[in-house]
Design a protein around this motif. Structure first.
Motif, PDB file in Angstrom:
ATOM      1  N   SER A  32      -6.592  18.770   0.377  1.00 13.06           N
ATOM      2  CA  SER A  32      -5.638  18.517   1.475  1.00 13.06           C
ATOM      3  C   SER A  32      -4.279  18.098   0.905  1.00 13.06           C
ATOM      4  CB  SER A  32      -6.190  17.473   2.443  1.00 13.06           C
ATOM      5  OG  SER A  32      -7.514  17.791   2.792  1.00 13.06           O
ATOM      6  N   ASN A  33      -3.668  17.078   1.535  1.00 12.50           N
ATOM      7  CA  ASN A  33      -2.334  16.680   1.104  1.00 12.50           C
ATOM      8  C   ASN A  33      -2.422  15.543   0.081  1.00 12.50           C
ATOM      9  OD1 ASN A  33       0.391  16.507   0.899  1.00 12.50           O
ATOM     10  ND2 ASN A  33       0.768  15.798   2.988  1.00 12.50           N
ATOM     11  N   GLN A  34      -2.764  15.895  -1.150  1.00 19.18           N
ATOM     12  CA  GLN A  34      -2.851  14.900  -2.232  1.00 19.18           C
ATOM     13  C   GLN A  34      -3.898  13.829  -1.959  1.00 19.18           C
ATOM     14  OE1 GLN A  34      -0.924  16.019  -4.939  1.00 19.18           O
ATOM     15  NE2 GLN A  34       0.647  14.458  -4.846  1.00 19.18           N
ATOM     16  N   LEU A  35      -5.056  14.241  -1.464  1.00 21.02           N
ATOM     17  CA  LEU A  35      -6.148  13.278  -1.296  1.00 21.02           C
ATOM     18  C   LEU A  35      -7.131  13.463  -2.444  1.00 21.02           C
ATOM     19  CD1 LEU A  35      -6.625  13.572   2.566  1.00 21.02           C
ATOM     20  CD2 LEU A  35      -5.635  11.645   1.300  1.00 21.02           C
ATOM     21  N   PRO A  36      -7.648  12.365  -2.993  1.00 20.07           N
ATOM     22  CA  PRO A  36      -8.486  12.462  -4.197  1.00 20.07           C
ATOM     23  C   PRO A  36      -9.923  12.835  -3.865  1.00 20.07           C
ATOM     24  CG  PRO A  36      -8.319  10.178  -3.514  1.00 20.07           C
ATOM     25  CD  PRO A  36      -7.492  10.972  -2.528  1.00 20.07           C
TER      26      PRO A  36
END
Ligand code: PMV
Length: 356
Positions: A32-36
């Motif tokens: 997603s948007n820079q999720l770990p």
């Protein structure tokens, strides 16, 4: 802070210095948007840092961001482009005031750009802290609150994932861990209160084995985790290690700390080696340094450990009380492995500092 309300438009300015951080449990793989894809834990450093000054002047006739960007005293179109795109993405959802004004950014690093030290964590966290500080001046929110730090961590994350851990002193965890209340994929959580005295003054001497830009970027490396057959097991392992490491940091348990930290460094590089296509970022010197560190530890009993970032440079982690003995070992055996004998001496630090 300054707020000039003289004749013309509102004008605010601020400056922040933010440090880099070194991951102990590594973030490697995202969605997603820079999720770990797993939790990571880091020490916040002190010497490798970015200083960023912002000034914003209201222009009610404007409805789009106006940016002036200066890096190390001069224009830098490549960095400016990256910062502009980042600001355009975060303006509408997080800092709508930016649209109605002119923003000027002046930024510089305490370490040379091509030193082999990653600058994105310190750069993005310094920018995020300064933006959140500007926002508190403009909106009258409480500066320095935990809500502000949380927002700064989230904004840093959107700029460069691991940067979200740099806004807290001593140590931080990023990524949701069921056993840790308040932990989140969206922002990091400071662990300072939970860290034993022995780790608060820990050293991180960075052996610059090679200052060259790495052949595979971190973003490409994260993306390659998608097809990596070991990925699901890796994410589970990282979360288990993060929980164990937090307990070791709390208890001052050096053996567990060292084992997890070294295993994590080698796991990160093993994941690179078994990506498709495979790649190797360690150099001969990295491997020689690792072997010498392990030999030194066995022979002396001194708790000197290594970790690696996504590159060939070796971070040496050890308690303050062994500084003299470790320094002698480094000078005699490890310095010759370094590019032009270069070593950057850093330490666990106190996090962001306001400098305006
Ligand atoms: O924040 P990024 O996208 O540059 O990724 C950083 C990845 C590692 O440095 C290898 C590990 C980490 O957790 O910092």
């Amino acid at each position: 802070m300054s707020n000039s309300t003289g004749q013309g438009n509102l004008k605010y300015s601020t400056g922040w210095q933010c440090p880099s951080n070194i991951a102990l449990v590594k973030y490697w793989g995202k969605h997603s948007n820079q999720l770990p894809n797993n939790a990571s834990v880091s020490f916040t450093l002190s010497e490798a840092a970015t200083r960023t000054f912002l000034s914003w002047e209201e222009d009610l006739g404007s409805d789009a961001l106006k940016l002036k960007f200066i890096f190390e005293g001069r224009e830098n179109p490549a960095f400016e482009g990256r910062i502009r795109r980042f600001l355009e993405n975060i303006t509408e959802p997080y800092f709508p005031f930016l649209k109605s004004g002119h923003l000027s950014i002046e930024t510089s690093n305490s370490f040379p750009h091509s030193s082999g030290i990653a600058s994105s964590a310190s750069a993005m966290s310094a920018l995020a802290m300064a933006l959140c500080d500007l926002e508190t001046m403009i909106t009258g929110m409480t500066p320095g609150s935990s809500a502000m730090l949380r927002k700064a961590s989230l904004i840093s994350r959107l700029g460069s994932g691991s940067a979200c851990r740099s806004v807290y002193q001593t140590a931080a965890i990023w990524g949701e861990l069921p056993s840790l209340a308040g932990s989140s994929d969206e922002w990091a959580l400071g662990l300072s209160q939970e860290v034993h005295q022995v780790f608060r003054s820990f050293h991180d001497d960075i052996l610059i084995i090679s200052p060259e830009e790495k052949s595979v970027s971190s973003s490409a490396g994260h993306a390659l985790m998608e097809g990596n057959p070991y990925a699901p097991a890796r994410y589970k392992q990282a979360n288990e290690r993060a929980a164990k490491l937090i307990a070791a940091l709390h208890d001052g348990d050096l053996d567990t700390f060292g084992k997890i930290t070294e295993d994590e460094a080698l796991t990160l590089h093993a994941l690179m080696m078994c990506s498709d296509p495979s790649y190797i970022l360690m150099k001969e010197g990295s491997l020689s340094a690792i072997n010498l560190v392990r030999q030194f530890r066995t022979e002396t009993g001194i708790p000197l450990y290594f970790t690696l970032d996504a590159g060939p440079n070796v971070h040496l982690l050890y308690p303050d009380e062994y500084e003299e003995k470790v320094s002698r070992f480094i000078s005699s055996f490890l310095k010759p492995l370094c590019h032009e004998g270069r070593i950057i001496k850093d330490k666990v630090g106190d996090g962001p500092v306001k400098i305006s």
